[in-house]
Motif scaffolding. Structure first.
Motif, PDB file in Angstrom:
ATOM      1  N   ARG A  34      27.936  52.497  -3.169  1.00 54.84           N
ATOM      2  CA  ARG A  34      28.930  51.515  -2.740  1.00 54.84           C
ATOM      3  C   ARG A  34      29.326  51.752  -1.290  1.00 54.84           C
ATOM      4  O   ARG A  34      29.504  50.801  -0.523  1.00 54.84           O
ATOM      5  N   LEU A  35      29.440  53.026  -0.904  1.00 57.26           N
ATOM      6  CA  LEU A  35      29.890  53.346   0.440  1.00 57.26           C
ATOM      7  C   LEU A  35      28.923  52.818   1.496  1.00 57.26           C
ATOM      8  O   LEU A  35      29.333  52.139   2.442  1.00 57.26           O
ATOM      9  N   VAL A  36      27.636  53.132   1.363  1.00 57.01           N
ATOM     10  CA  VAL A  36      26.663  52.735   2.379  1.00 57.01           C
ATOM     11  C   VAL A  36      26.156  51.318   2.170  1.00 57.01           C
ATOM     12  O   VAL A  36      25.490  50.773   3.056  1.00 57.01           O
ATOM     13  N   GLY A  37      26.465  50.722   1.026  1.00 57.76           N
ATOM     14  CA  GLY A  37      26.067  49.362   0.751  1.00 57.76           C
ATOM     15  C   GLY A  37      27.049  48.311   1.226  1.00 57.76           C
ATOM     16  O   GLY A  37      26.846  47.124   0.969  1.00 57.76           O
ATOM     17  N   GLY A  38      28.115  48.735   1.888  1.00 58.60           N
ATOM     18  CA  GLY A  38      29.060  47.796   2.459  1.00 58.60           C
ATOM     19  C   GLY A  38      30.221  47.418   1.567  1.00 58.60           C
ATOM     20  O   GLY A  38      31.007  46.542   1.931  1.00 58.60           O
ATOM     21  N   VAL A  39      30.356  48.071   0.403  1.00 61.88           N
ATOM     22  CA  VAL A  39      31.446  47.741  -0.514  1.00 61.88           C
ATOM     23  C   VAL A  39      32.218  48.987  -0.909  1.00 61.88           C
ATOM     24  O   VAL A  39      32.431  49.245  -2.094  1.00 61.88           O
ATOM     25  N   PRO A  40      32.671  49.775   0.063  1.00 63.93           N
ATOM     26  CA  PRO A  40      33.464  50.961  -0.289  1.00 63.93           C
ATOM     27  C   PRO A  40      34.807  50.581  -0.871  1.00 63.93           C
ATOM     28  O   PRO A  40      35.332  49.491  -0.621  1.00 63.93           O
ATOM     29  N   GLY A  41      35.383  51.504  -1.632  1.00 64.62           N
ATOM     30  CA  GLY A  41      36.644  51.230  -2.290  1.00 64.62           C
ATOM     31  C   GLY A  41      37.840  51.232  -1.374  1.00 64.62           C
ATOM     32  O   GLY A  41      38.855  50.590  -1.678  1.00 64.62           O
ATOM     33  N   SER A  42      37.758  51.919  -0.241  1.00 59.39           N
ATOM     34  CA  SER A  42      38.891  52.050   0.664  1.00 59.39           C
ATOM     35  C   SER A  42      38.454  51.797   2.097  1.00 59.39           C
ATOM     36  O   SER A  42      37.428  52.309   2.544  1.00 59.39           O
ATOM     37  N   TRP A  43      39.258  51.030   2.818  1.00 59.07           N
ATOM     38  CA  TRP A  43      39.035  50.749   4.242  1.00 59.07           C
ATOM     39  C   TRP A  43      40.248  51.154   5.051  1.00 59.07           C
ATOM     40  O   TRP A  43      41.384  50.982   4.610  1.00 59.07           O
ATOM     41  N   GLY A  44      39.999  51.676   6.244  1.00 60.60           N
ATOM     42  CA  GLY A  44      41.068  51.903   7.193  1.00 60.60           C
ATOM     43  C   GLY A  44      41.121  50.790   8.221  1.00 60.60           C
ATOM     44  O   GLY A  44      40.241  49.930   8.282  1.00 60.60           O
ATOM     45  N   GLN A  45      42.155  50.787   9.029  1.00 59.32           N
ATOM     46  CA  GLN A  45      42.228  49.835  10.124  1.00 59.32           C
ATOM     47  C   GLN A  45      41.256  50.243  11.226  1.00 59.32           C
ATOM     48  O   GLN A  45      40.873  51.406  11.338  1.00 59.32           O
ATOM     49  N   GLY A  46      40.852  49.295  12.024  1.00 59.33           N
ATOM     50  CA  GLY A  46      39.859  49.563  13.052  1.00 59.33           C
ATOM     51  C   GLY A  46      40.440  50.165  14.314  1.00 59.33           C
ATOM     52  O   GLY A  46      41.638  50.078  14.589  1.00 59.33           O
ATOM     53  N   THR A  47      39.559  50.797  15.087  1.00 59.30           N
ATOM     54  CA  THR A  47      39.888  51.263  16.429  1.00 59.30           C
ATOM     55  C   THR A  47      38.886  50.646  17.395  1.00 59.30           C
ATOM     56  O   THR A  47      37.684  50.639  17.138  1.00 59.30           O
ATOM     57  N   GLN A  48      39.378  50.094  18.490  1.00 57.49           N
ATOM     58  CA  GLN A  48      38.549  49.317  19.399  1.00 57.49           C
ATOM     59  C   GLN A  48      37.787  50.221  20.350  1.00 57.49           C
ATOM     60  O   GLN A  48      38.356  51.130  20.950  1.00 57.49           O
ATOM     61  N   VAL A  49      36.491  49.953  20.492  1.00 58.78           N
ATOM     62  CA  VAL A  49      35.642  50.611  21.479  1.00 58.78           C
ATOM     63  C   VAL A  49      35.099  49.552  22.416  1.00 58.78           C
ATOM     64  O   VAL A  49      34.484  48.578  21.975  1.00 58.78           O
ATOM     65  N   THR A  50      35.329  49.729  23.702  1.00 62.05           N
ATOM     66  CA  THR A  50      34.828  48.806  24.719  1.00 62.05           C
ATOM     67  C   THR A  50      33.980  49.577  25.707  1.00 62.05           C
ATOM     68  O   THR A  50      34.439  50.564  26.293  1.00 62.05           O
ATOM     69  N   VAL A  51      32.740  49.141  25.894  1.00 65.48           N
ATOM     70  CA  VAL A  51      31.821  49.763  26.842  1.00 65.48           C
ATOM     71  C   VAL A  51      31.594  48.767  27.968  1.00 65.48           C
ATOM     72  O   VAL A  51      30.968  47.730  27.770  1.00 65.48           O
ATOM     73  N   SER A  52      32.118  49.077  29.129  1.00 66.10           N
ATOM     74  CA  SER A  52      32.082  48.136  30.249  1.00 66.10           C
ATOM     75  C   SER A  52      32.201  48.880  31.562  1.00 66.10           C
ATOM     76  O   SER A  52      32.845  49.923  31.646  1.00 66.10           O
ATOM     77  N   SER A  53      31.575  48.313  32.609  1.00 63.31           N
ATOM     78  CA  SER A  53      31.712  48.857  33.947  1.00 63.31           C
ATOM     79  C   SER A  53      33.026  48.442  34.586  1.00 63.31           C
ATOM     80  O   SER A  53      33.426  49.002  35.598  1.00 63.31           O
TER      81      SER A  53
END
Length: 120
Positions: free
Chosen positions: A101-120
């Motif tokens: 379930r975890l690697v198949g995209g249906v884990p039981g628990s999700w956290g909030q996201g953290t933004q990553v920006t790669v830019s010059s």
């Protein structure tokens, strides 16, 4: 189910590095990092089992990323190197005692996201 808290995102130049952290509050479980960019599907980045030894990486990693657990095993890290603009996304950590379930995209628990920006 587990509570998760992701942190460490920010802005970095192309070719740079970042380390993301995921705090896990609850029972022992495997943890994965996913990411999603605007207009794109959610992608598996990496996953690590409860022991901190077994790992799996999505195609986006391409040898540039490493997932690991702290000795206390309540924090999971994602070390990212050689970042590209295409890596810009919201990064989420997730947990489940079931590896499929975890690697198949249906884990039981999700956290909030953290933004990553790669830019010059």
């Amino acid at each position: 189910q587990e509570q998760l808290a992701a942190s460490g995102g920010g802005t970095v130049q192309p070719g740079g590095s970042l380390i993301l952290s995921c705090r896990v509050f609850g029972r022992d479980s495997s943890v994965a990092w996913y990411r999603q960019a605007p207009g794109k599907e959610r992608e598996l980045v990496a996953a690590i089992d409860w022991s901190g030894v077994g790992t799996q990486y999505g195609d986006v990693a391409r040898g540039r990323f490493m997932i690991s657990r702290a000795n206390a095993k309540n924090t999971v890290y994602l070390r990212m190197e050689a970042l590209e603009p295409e890596d810009t996304a919201d990064y989420y950590c997730a947990a489940d005692s079931n590896w499929g379930r975890l690697v198949g995209g249906v884990p039981g628990s999700w956290g909030q996201g953290t933004q990553v920006t790669v830019s010059s």
